[in-house]
Write a protein that holds these residues in place. Structure first.
Motif, PDB file in Angstrom:
ATOM      1  N   ILE A   2       4.261   2.638 -12.098  1.00 20.19           N
ATOM      2  CA  ILE A   2       2.987   2.216 -11.522  1.00 20.19           C
ATOM      3  C   ILE A   2       2.427   3.383 -10.718  1.00 20.19           C
ATOM      4  O   ILE A   2       3.034   3.817  -9.734  1.00 20.19           O
ATOM      5  N   THR A   3       1.292   3.901 -11.138  1.00 20.02           N
ATOM      6  CA  THR A   3       0.682   5.036 -10.433  1.00 20.02           C
ATOM      7  C   THR A   3      -0.462   4.538  -9.557  1.00 20.02           C
ATOM      8  O   THR A   3      -1.254   3.691  -9.963  1.00 20.02           O
ATOM      9  N   GLY A   4      -0.526   5.073  -8.354  1.00 16.64           N
ATOM     10  CA  GLY A   4      -1.564   4.689  -7.406  1.00 16.64           C
ATOM     11  C   GLY A   4      -2.226   5.892  -6.779  1.00 16.64           C
ATOM     12  O   GLY A   4      -1.957   7.039  -7.147  1.00 16.64           O
ATOM     13  N   GLU A   5      -3.085   5.648  -5.802  1.00 17.25           N
ATOM     14  CA  GLU A   5      -3.840   6.721  -5.142  1.00 17.25           C
ATOM     15  C   GLU A   5      -2.939   7.730  -4.435  1.00 17.25           C
ATOM     16  O   GLU A   5      -3.251   8.922  -4.384  1.00 17.25           O
ATOM     17  N   LYS A   6      -1.811   7.251  -3.908  1.00 17.64           N
ATOM     18  CA  LYS A   6      -0.980   8.116  -3.070  1.00 17.64           C
ATOM     19  C   LYS A   6       0.386   8.427  -3.668  1.00 17.64           C
ATOM     20  O   LYS A   6       1.181   9.146  -3.062  1.00 17.64           O
ATOM     21  N   GLY A   7       0.688   7.886  -4.855  1.00 22.55           N
ATOM     22  CA  GLY A   7       2.000   8.146  -5.419  1.00 22.55           C
ATOM     23  C   GLY A   7       2.317   7.240  -6.589  1.00 22.55           C
ATOM     24  O   GLY A   7       1.447   6.543  -7.122  1.00 22.55           O
ATOM     25  N   THR A   8       3.587   7.218  -6.981  1.00 24.26           N
ATOM     26  CA  THR A   8       4.046   6.495  -8.158  1.00 24.26           C
ATOM     27  C   THR A   8       5.292   5.690  -7.817  1.00 24.26           C
ATOM     28  O   THR A   8       6.225   6.204  -7.182  1.00 24.26           O
ATOM     29  N   ILE A  38       7.477  12.845  -1.115  1.00 21.22           N
ATOM     30  CA  ILE A  38       8.680  12.292  -0.496  1.00 21.22           C
ATOM     31  C   ILE A  38       9.081  11.039  -1.263  1.00 21.22           C
ATOM     32  O   ILE A  38       8.232  10.304  -1.772  1.00 21.22           O
ATOM     33  N   ARG A  39      10.372  10.817  -1.358  1.00 20.91           N
ATOM     34  CA  ARG A  39      10.885   9.642  -2.064  1.00 20.91           C
ATOM     35  C   ARG A  39      11.104   8.514  -1.060  1.00 20.91           C
ATOM     36  O   ARG A  39      11.656   8.729   0.025  1.00 20.91           O
ATOM     37  N   GLY A  52       0.779  -1.232   0.000  1.00 19.42           N
ATOM     38  CA  GLY A  52       0.000   0.000   0.000  1.00 19.42           C
ATOM     39  C   GLY A  52       0.807   1.276   0.000  1.00 19.42           C
ATOM     40  O   GLY A  52       0.253   2.357   0.241  1.00 19.42           O
ATOM     41  N   THR A  53       2.098   1.195  -0.286  1.00 20.68           N
ATOM     42  CA  THR A  53       2.951   2.384  -0.271  1.00 20.68           C
ATOM     43  C   THR A  53       2.416   3.478  -1.190  1.00 20.68           C
ATOM     44  O   THR A  53       2.417   4.659  -0.839  1.00 20.68           O
ATOM     45  N   VAL A  58       5.726   9.554  -3.109  1.00 20.84           N
ATOM     46  CA  VAL A  58       4.373   9.534  -2.555  1.00 20.84           C
ATOM     47  C   VAL A  58       4.054  10.880  -1.912  1.00 20.84           C
ATOM     48  O   VAL A  58       4.946  11.645  -1.539  1.00 20.84           O
ATOM     49  N   VAL A  59       2.764  11.140  -1.789  1.00 24.01           N
ATOM     50  CA  VAL A  59       2.315  12.394  -1.186  1.00 24.01           C
ATOM     51  C   VAL A  59       2.785  12.464   0.265  1.00 24.01           C
ATOM     52  O   VAL A  59       2.620  11.516   1.038  1.00 24.01           O
ATOM     53  N   ALA A  60       3.391  13.592   0.618  1.00 20.98           N
ATOM     54  CA  ALA A  60       3.933  13.758   1.962  1.00 20.98           C
ATOM     55  C   ALA A  60       2.817  13.882   2.996  1.00 20.98           C
ATOM     56  O   ALA A  60       1.711  14.350   2.688  1.00 20.98           O
ATOM     57  N   PRO A  61       3.073  13.473   4.238  1.00 25.62           N
ATOM     58  CA  PRO A  61       2.083  13.680   5.310  1.00 25.62           C
ATOM     59  C   PRO A  61       1.799  15.163   5.502  1.00 25.62           C
ATOM     60  O   PRO A  61       2.608  16.023   5.158  1.00 25.62           O
ATOM     61  N   LYS A  62       0.637  15.459   6.058  1.00 28.00           N
ATOM     62  CA  LYS A  62       0.210  16.828   6.359  1.00 28.00           C
ATOM     63  C   LYS A  62       0.125  17.686   5.099  1.00 28.00           C
ATOM     64  O   LYS A  62       0.397  18.885   5.114  1.00 28.00           O
ATOM     65  N   THR A  63      -0.222  17.044   3.990  1.00 28.82           N
ATOM     66  CA  THR A  63      -0.447  17.778   2.749  1.00 28.82           C
ATOM     67  C   THR A  63      -1.927  18.082   2.646  1.00 28.82           C
ATOM     68  O   THR A  63      -2.770  17.227   2.923  1.00 28.82           O
TER      69      THR A  63
END
Length: 341
Positions: free
Chosen positions: A247-253, A281-282, A144-145, A266-271
């Motif tokens: 591979i693209t997903g809901e929260k990142g690639t 963030i990588r 789920g990353t 992936v999308v950083a926390p507190k965004t």
């Protein structure tokens, strides 16, 4: 002789047989008892090269009966896989075989029926699953990353000048090679194909007689879409043989070039949802798999499955879905229509 020792017949003494024989000879629980090839001279060369103490046959069934074999390594051409597999299983042998498992889906389905009826198994060589990088990418996706995958893209662009039969095939890329990438997509996602639309063609400059390039769009059982773009006559800027993946997903690639370690952005926390572009963030994928790479790793899994009395990861019941991707793509390309799998 132990109860679990494998008495092996190697069927097919061409180029790939060397990998299989070398692996078998390293095992303490295996002995090669016969070589089978329609051309006995091919078998004699293999026997002499590896100093094997075994007999040579041109047909499989008498070889099994004479040697009391319990395992057949099928390294023959695809058109022979059906006869080799079904003959072996009906005569009490499990089978470790090269891809594709059969020349068509009807034969593949019958192989599974024979396996069910005899209690014997066919495990298929899908060696590109056995790599620390693809295992890390699979774990990244399935943990789920990047969230639920929505789109999977694989680019495969190489320009090998094989000569020989591949350059005369109708669909050399899809039939001879793409099954590896298709199987990788299934492995990463843990999903099977639902439908396919394929456009197959032969680009300018191609040295193949048949179509050496294709674009395939698969709908997968997890709701994602897998897009394959490939060419076997692409000179320059080559991808790896493992393909180039996004591979693209809901929260990142997640990204993998087929050579190095995969990673994700992936999308950083507190965004905040209202931001025009979110901070990313990588994340590096940890390489935790310690098995042997390639053919050796796949054969290790096949032998382990036999020892544990279970179906191997690439058992015929699973692998038929990778074959469906190949056959469906060919059907779609020839009909010009989307094909339900």
């Amino acid at each position: 002789m132990t109860e679990q020792q494998h008495r092996i017949i190697v069927a097919g003494c061409g180029g790939m047989s060397h990998v299989w024989i070398q692996t078998a000879l390293k095992r303490k629980d295996a002995v090669i008892v016969a070589l089978v090839d329609v051309f006995p001279d091919n078998a004699r060369k293999i026997k002499d090269e590896y100093a094997l103490n075994c007999e040579i046959y041109t047909e499989l069934e008498p070889a099994i009966k004479d040697t009391n074999a319990n395992l057949v390594m099928d390294v023959t051409i695809p058109d022979s896989h059906f006869d080799i597999c079904t003959t072996a299983m009906r005569n009490g042998c499990n089978v470790l075989g090269e891809k594709p498992m059969a020349a068509n889906l009807e034969q593949a389905k019958e192989i599974i029926r024979v396996s069910e009826a005899t209690g014997r198994t066919l495990s298929v060589m899908q060696n590109r699953r056995y790599d620390a990088n693809i295992r890390a990418l699979r774990e990244m996706i399935q943990s789920g990353t990047i969230g639920k995958p929505g789109m999977v893209n694989a680019d495969f662009f190489l320009g090998p000048h094989f000569g020989g039969f591949r350059e005369l095939m109708d669909s050399p890329l899809i039939v001879d090679m793409a099954i590896h990438t298709f199987d990788q997509a299934r492995f990463m996602l843990g999903a099977d194909p639902v439908s396919v639309y394929c456009h197959e063609f032969n680009p300018a400059g191609s040295w193949y007689q048949g179509n050496a390039a294709a674009i395939c769009i698969y709908e997968m059982s997890d709701g994602s879409v897998f897009c394959y773009r490939g060419s076997w006559c692409a000179e320059g800027a080559s991808t790896s043989w493992e393909s180039n993946w996004r591979i693209t997903g809901e929260k990142g690639t997640a990204m993998w070039d087929g050579v190095g370690a995969p990673y994700a952005e992936v999308v950083a926390p507190k965004t905040y949802a209202g931001e025009f572009q979110r901070d990313l963030i990588r994340m590096e994928a940890p390489l935790t798999w310690t098995g042997q790479p390639g053919h050796a790793g796949c054969l290790d899994e096949m032998f382990q499955a036999l020892a544990q009395g279970r179906h191997a990861e690439t058992d015929c019941r699973d692998n038929i879905h990778s074959l469906k991707m190949v056959m469906g793509a060919i059907q779609s390309a020839r009909s010009g229509q989307k094909v339900i799998l």
